[in-house]
Write a protein that holds these residues in place. Structure first.
Motif, short mmCIF file in Angstrom:
data_model
loop_
_atom_site.label_atom_id
_atom_site.label_comp_id
_atom_site.label_asym_id
_atom_site.label_seq_id
_atom_site.Cartn_x
_atom_site.Cartn_y
_atom_site.Cartn_z
N ILE A 191 77.74 49.14 48.41
CA ILE A 191 77.92 48.32 49.78
C ILE A 191 79.33 47.74 49.87
O ILE A 191 79.69 46.85 50.80
N LEU B 150 72.23 43.44 52.41
CA LEU B 150 71.26 44.74 52.50
C LEU B 150 70.33 44.50 53.47
O LEU B 150 69.90 45.63 54.02
N GLN B 151 69.90 43.27 53.52
CA GLN B 151 68.64 43.11 54.48
C GLN B 151 68.98 43.56 55.85
O GLN B 151 67.98 43.86 56.70
N HIS B 152 70.23 43.50 56.30
CA HIS B 152 70.66 43.76 57.73
C HIS B 152 71.35 45.12 57.98
O HIS B 152 71.75 45.54 59.12
N TYR B 153 71.12 46.00 57.00
CA TYR B 153 71.56 47.47 57.09
C TYR B 153 70.74 48.05 57.91
O TYR B 153 69.36 47.82 58.35
N LYS C 126 67.93 50.88 58.97
CA LYS C 126 66.55 51.17 58.11
C LYS C 126 66.95 52.38 57.06
O LYS C 126 66.72 52.48 55.85
N GLU D 93 69.87 53.76 56.11
CA GLU D 93 70.82 53.45 55.08
C GLU D 93 70.43 52.31 54.08
O GLU D 93 70.70 52.67 52.69
N ARG D 94 69.75 51.52 54.27
CA ARG D 94 69.14 50.49 53.39
C ARG D 94 68.14 51.23 52.54
O ARG D 94 68.23 51.00 51.40
N ASN D 95 67.25 52.20 52.80
CA ASN D 95 66.55 52.87 52.15
C ASN D 95 67.29 53.91 51.36
O ASN D 95 66.76 53.98 49.92
N THR E 224 68.40 41.23 46.14
CA THR E 224 68.76 41.53 47.71
C THR E 224 67.78 40.60 48.87
O THR E 224 68.26 40.57 49.78
N VAL F 147 65.30 41.72 49.94
CA VAL F 147 64.30 42.78 50.45
C VAL F 147 62.84 42.86 50.20
O VAL F 147 62.70 42.63 48.56
#
Length: 268
Positions: free
Chosen positions: A216, A224-227, A229, A231-233, A253, A255
């Motif tokens: 990142i 990462l919580q604000h990416y 969905k 891209e986060r996954n 993170t 999450v």
């Protein structure tokens, strides 16, 4: 193709290994370890509905519960090896699936086993099983790992869920001699039963943080919580492939555990 028949032991003693399907964790928190130990004790020290002791289904001499696999040094009794181990696997899988809202297999195929036909190999396995957490880099000494049977052999410790028949072992070797053996690390090249001959290596939080930072671009792990969905996954899947556990990713993170579990399931 029919399954290969299990090799029989002349002594009735076996080294048994159970592993999570696709190398996945089968223990996520302390409660999971306790549950498995209680199921194991139900096989070694069964009771009826009134608490009256019943004949054992098997005898256990040693165990080690790692995050994604289990080692047992076990002796079969009248009903054989398969029924007690299968009972543990089925009961634990039902517990795990209910607790984590998981469906499907928990353990990789059927359990593995190898015969233990002499005292020399028996003692080698006593060392190997108890040294697993040290070899994996989780702890530095055998006696500092919580989820192995060494607490039943170490007189300075107390086991909350004792399952082993230690007197059979200690009638052949003194506690002092056994401690010296178990703390003498085996060579890594030793050929011991394993799935694909692999050793679990728990990735440290520091290594996971460093890898995530690379993914990142140096941002904080919590970002990462604000990416988006998708891209986060994708990043979470990469962290899992790197060797991080679900609980570890969630802790670092922010999450939620449930979201990460669903991402993992969708990737299977």
């Amino acid at each position: 193709m029919p399954r290969k028949q299990r090799e029989k032991s002349g002594t009735g003693i076996y080294h048994v290994m159970m592993r999570g399907i696709n190398h996945q964790d089968i223990f996520e928190d302390r409660g999971d370890y306790w549950k498995f130990l209680k199921l194991l004790r139900m096989q070694t020290h069964p009771e009826d509905n009134t608490g009256k002791p019943l004949p054992a289904h098997c005898i256990v001499y040693a165990y080690c519960l790692m995050s994604n696999h289990v080692h047992l040094l076990v002796r079969e009794l009248e009903e054989g090896l398969v029924p007690p181990i299968k009972s543990i696997a089925i009961s634990y899988a039902q517990y795990f699936n209910y607790k984590y809202e998981h469906s499907g297999q928990v353990f990789q195929d059927r359990f593995k086993s190898e015969p233990v036909n002499d005292m020399a190999y028996f003692l080698t396995l006593m060392r190997y099983i108890h040294q697993n957490p040290v070899a994996a880099g989780i702890v530095s000494t055998v006696d500092s790992y919580t989820w192995s049977s060494w607490c039943e052999y170490d007189e300075t410790k107390t086991c909350a869920v004792p399952v082993c028949t230690t007197q059979h072992v200690l009638s052949r070797i003194t506690g002092k001699e056994l401690a010296e053996l178990v703390n003498d690390l085996l060579p890594k090249a030793l050929n011991i039963l394993d799935f694909d001959n692999e050793t679990e290596q728990r990735v440290s939080d520091e290594k996971v943080r460093q890898y995530l930072s690379e993914l990142i671009g140096g941002a904080s792990a919590s970002s990462l919580q604000h990416y988006e969905k998708e891209e986060r996954n994708r990043i979470i899947k990469q962290l899992k492939d790197f060797g991080a556990s679900i609980r570890q990713i969630s802790r670092l993170t922010g999450v939620s555990f449930g979201i990460i579990r669903k991402i993992q399931q969708s990737a299977q």
